[in-house]
Scaffold this active site. Sequence first.
Site, short mmCIF file in Angstrom:
data_model
loop_
_atom_site.label_atom_id
_atom_site.label_comp_id
_atom_site.label_asym_id
_atom_site.label_seq_id
_atom_site.Cartn_x
_atom_site.Cartn_y
_atom_site.Cartn_z
N ARG A 145 0.85 -1.19 0.00
CA ARG A 145 0.00 0.00 0.00
C ARG A 145 0.88 1.24 0.00
O ARG A 145 1.73 1.41 0.88
CB ARG A 145 -0.90 0.02 1.24
CG ARG A 145 -1.92 -1.11 1.27
CD ARG A 145 -2.85 -0.93 2.44
NE ARG A 145 -3.88 -1.96 2.45
CZ ARG A 145 -4.91 -1.98 3.29
NH1 ARG A 145 -5.03 -1.02 4.19
NH2 ARG A 145 -5.80 -2.96 3.24
N ASP A 202 0.60 5.40 0.25
CA ASP A 202 -0.37 6.38 0.73
C ASP A 202 -0.68 7.42 -0.33
O ASP A 202 -0.02 7.51 -1.37
CB ASP A 202 0.18 7.08 1.98
CG ASP A 202 0.34 6.14 3.15
OD1 ASP A 202 -0.39 5.13 3.19
OD2 ASP A 202 1.18 6.40 4.03
N ARG A 256 8.66 7.29 6.19
CA ARG A 256 8.51 8.72 6.44
C ARG A 256 8.90 9.08 7.88
O ARG A 256 9.43 10.17 8.14
CB ARG A 256 7.08 9.15 6.11
CG ARG A 256 6.80 9.13 4.62
CD ARG A 256 5.32 9.06 4.31
NE ARG A 256 4.60 10.21 4.83
CZ ARG A 256 3.26 10.30 4.83
NH1 ARG A 256 2.53 9.30 4.34
NH2 ARG A 256 2.67 11.36 5.31
#
Length: 254
Positions: free
Chosen positions: A50, A52, A197
């Site tokens: 996945r 974002d 991140r």
Amino acid sequence: MRNIALRLMYDGTAYHGWQVQKTEVTVAETLERALGKICGEAVKVVGCGRTDAGVHANRYCANFRTDAGIPVDRIPLAVNTRLPADIAVVDACEAPWEFNAIQSCIQKEYIYKIKNARIRDPFLQNRVCFYPAALDLERMKRAANAFVGTHDFKAVRSVGTETKTTVRTVKWCDVERDGDLFTLRVCADGFLYNMVRAIVGTCVYASHGKLEPEEIPALLERGDRRLTGPTMPPQGLYMNRLWYDGMVGEMMAK
């Protein structure tokens, strides 16, 4: 029925991530619609992970099963005529029936780009994170290296997708600089939600002396998200490389 693996790339700016959602436009939904048109049937794609909203992919792997007889070498050109300009299928190959883009992945590499300049570059809008405060490359490199190895990475993940374990093995994590462009590269056998991140944010904190690079192993052991750096904006993040066995691995390495 055939199992087809795809190599694609995309600019994630216009999408609410990879995963199909009820009310938001996503990369997977857009790809499924295009594949359905060339296959003449409903198609369900499985992605390698996945990403974002706003996150990009230099390389991404997906697979789907179909009864359509379209030659595999014609799939990229055929589907690209039905995709928007910010998504491109680069290659395709016949995969073993048991192949699954996420479960068969051996390791992944992400990169994160920071434009360290006081004046933003309009041509890099949504492609990098603009960060005006001066960054210390050597402190960031020391901080990045502290993440290498097998650790519990609970301290650098956001609450979201649940996983059986928060232990991962980071193969490499480093920062390089080209002029005012900083690029962090991190490769692991898997990633937690917002892990990259948060790693970048922790390296930025280390650059500013808000924590010492040598403190990071202890912070990982404590597992407290509040003690590490912030989650950096999504637009600087790219899925960059993927490793698989067999023909899919050869396709992804091109």
